[in-house]
Design a protein around this motif. Structure first.
Motif, PDB file in Angstrom:
ATOM      1  N   ALA A  32       0.833  -1.231   0.001  1.00 45.11           N
ATOM      2  CA  ALA A  32      -0.080  -0.002   0.161  1.00 45.11           C
ATOM      3  C   ALA A  32       0.706   1.258   0.264  1.00 45.11           C
ATOM      4  CB  ALA A  32      -0.857  -0.023   1.339  1.00 45.11           C
ATOM      5  N   TYR A  33       0.254   2.137  -0.808  1.00 46.13           N
ATOM      6  CA  TYR A  33       1.276   3.628  -0.825  1.00 46.13           C
ATOM      7  C   TYR A  33      -0.034   4.638  -0.573  1.00 46.13           C
ATOM      8  CZ  TYR A  33       4.063   0.643  -3.560  1.00 46.13           C
ATOM      9  OH  TYR A  33       5.108  -0.460  -3.849  1.00 46.13           O
ATOM     10  N   TYR A  48       5.632   4.575   1.426  1.00 47.34           N
ATOM     11  CA  TYR A  48       5.462   3.473   0.345  1.00 47.34           C
ATOM     12  C   TYR A  48       5.793   2.267   1.025  1.00 47.34           C
ATOM     13  CZ  TYR A  48      10.669   4.039   0.982  1.00 47.34           C
ATOM     14  OH  TYR A  48      11.876   3.888   1.425  1.00 47.34           O
ATOM     15  N   GLN A  49       5.477   1.219   0.377  1.00 53.02           N
ATOM     16  CA  GLN A  49       5.683  -0.132   0.629  1.00 53.02           C
ATOM     17  C   GLN A  49       5.055  -0.486   2.420  1.00 53.02           C
ATOM     18  OE1 GLN A  49       9.677  -1.311  -0.202  1.00 53.02           O
ATOM     19  NE2 GLN A  49       9.071  -1.566  -2.374  1.00 53.02           N
ATOM     20  N   ASP A  50       3.951   0.019   2.424  1.00 61.09           N
ATOM     21  CA  ASP A  50       3.071  -0.013   3.573  1.00 61.09           C
ATOM     22  C   ASP A  50       3.554   0.822   4.874  1.00 61.09           C
ATOM     23  OD1 ASP A  50       2.944  -3.769   3.271  1.00 61.09           O
ATOM     24  OD2 ASP A  50       1.784  -2.187   2.319  1.00 61.09           O
ATOM     25  N   THR A  51       5.118   0.712   5.002  1.00 63.98           N
ATOM     26  CA  THR A  51       5.537   1.278   6.309  1.00 63.98           C
ATOM     27  C   THR A  51       6.557   2.389   6.048  1.00 63.98           C
ATOM     28  OG1 THR A  51       6.820  -0.293   6.709  1.00 63.98           O
ATOM     29  CG2 THR A  51       4.764  -1.080   7.571  1.00 63.98           C
ATOM     30  N   ALA A  70      -5.094  -1.367   5.075  1.00 57.39           N
ATOM     31  CA  ALA A  70      -4.095  -0.668   5.117  1.00 57.39           C
ATOM     32  C   ALA A  70      -4.522   0.657   5.963  1.00 57.39           C
ATOM     33  CB  ALA A  70      -3.620  -0.277   3.860  1.00 57.39           C
ATOM     34  N   THR A  71      -3.432   1.043   6.695  1.00 58.99           N
ATOM     35  CA  THR A  71      -4.176   2.304   7.722  1.00 58.99           C
ATOM     36  C   THR A  71      -2.911   3.371   7.724  1.00 58.99           C
ATOM     37  OG1 THR A  71      -5.133   1.133   9.370  1.00 58.99           O
ATOM     38  CG2 THR A  71      -4.631   3.118   9.793  1.00 58.99           C
TER      39      THR A  71
END
Lengths: 106, 119
Positions: A32-33, A48-51, A70-71
């Motif tokens: 998720a971005y 970027y890339q979730d975290t 995703a949060t």
């Protein structure tokens, strides 16, 4: 086609934590971005890339991604964080954006 | 410093054509995939099309298939979007953006160019 769903709006008091969610089928299996967009400005990548935070993005911005959600987490929210936030993922060589969440700091 | 500068927007009648250009600088253009993203007035971001580094693969959203064509000229550090058979609903700010890596983040955005389709 793949869809990402965000709440249209989120409100938070200054100094508090804002959580902006993004839901999609098995989103946790993808990266998720997150992008921030202020009025009349171009989007800016914040996670970027979730975290991961790009250089120059404050530490108060963080992210998570698991299951179908995703949060984006903004800790110690400041007035300058008031903006529209968009999640994004890839699906079969195409880019998918969520509908966007307007973050109000009041 | 990475810079992306779009041009070519304007007012066009329904059914007309327009070609958007995006000039890139500050990075090795041929090393990155590129993308076009649009935003209708008061609305959210909508992905339009992607193209890989060498132009060998292109993908676009269903609503523009057969009407819009993404292309690039690596010798000129330029990205293009040829838009034909324009519709009122294509009215939007069109952003050119760099893709860090395929399936990766969109890490740099241009300032956008406004396309208005109206009679």
């Amino acid at each position: 086609s793949y869809e990402l769903t965000q709440p249209p709006s989120v409100s938070v008091s200054p100094g508090q934590t804002a959580n902006i969610t993004c839901s999609g089928h098995k989103l946790g299996d993808k990266y998720a971005y997150w992008y921030q967009q202020k009025p009349s400005q171009s989007p800016v990548l914040v996670i970027y890339q979730d975290t991961n935070r790009p250089s120059g993005i404050p530490e108060r911005f963080s992210g998570s991604n698991s299951g179908n959600t995703a949060t984006l987490i903004i800790s110690g929210t400041q007035a300058m964080d008031e903006a529209d936030y968009y999640c994004q993922a890839w699906d079969t060589n195409t880019v998918v954006f969520g509908g966007g969440t307007k973050l109000t700091v009041l | 410093e990475v810079q992306l500068v779009e041009s070519g927007g304007g007012l066009v009648q329904p059914g007309g054509s327009l070609r958007l250009s995006c000039g890139a600088s500050g990075f090795t253009f041929s090393s990155n995939s590129m993308t076009w993203v649009r935003q209708a007035p008061g609305k959210g971001l909508e992905w339009v099309a992607n193209i890989k580094q060498d132009g060998s693969e292109k993908y676009s959203v269903d609503s523009v298939k057969g009407r819009f064509t993404i292309s690039r000229d690596n010798a000129k550090n330029s990205l293009y979007l040829q838009m034909n058979s324009l519709r009122v609903e294509d009215t939007a700010v069109y952003y050119c953006a760099r893709v860090f890596s395929w399936y990766g983040q969109i890490d740099y955005w241009g300032q956008g160019t406004l396309v208005t389709v109206s009679s």
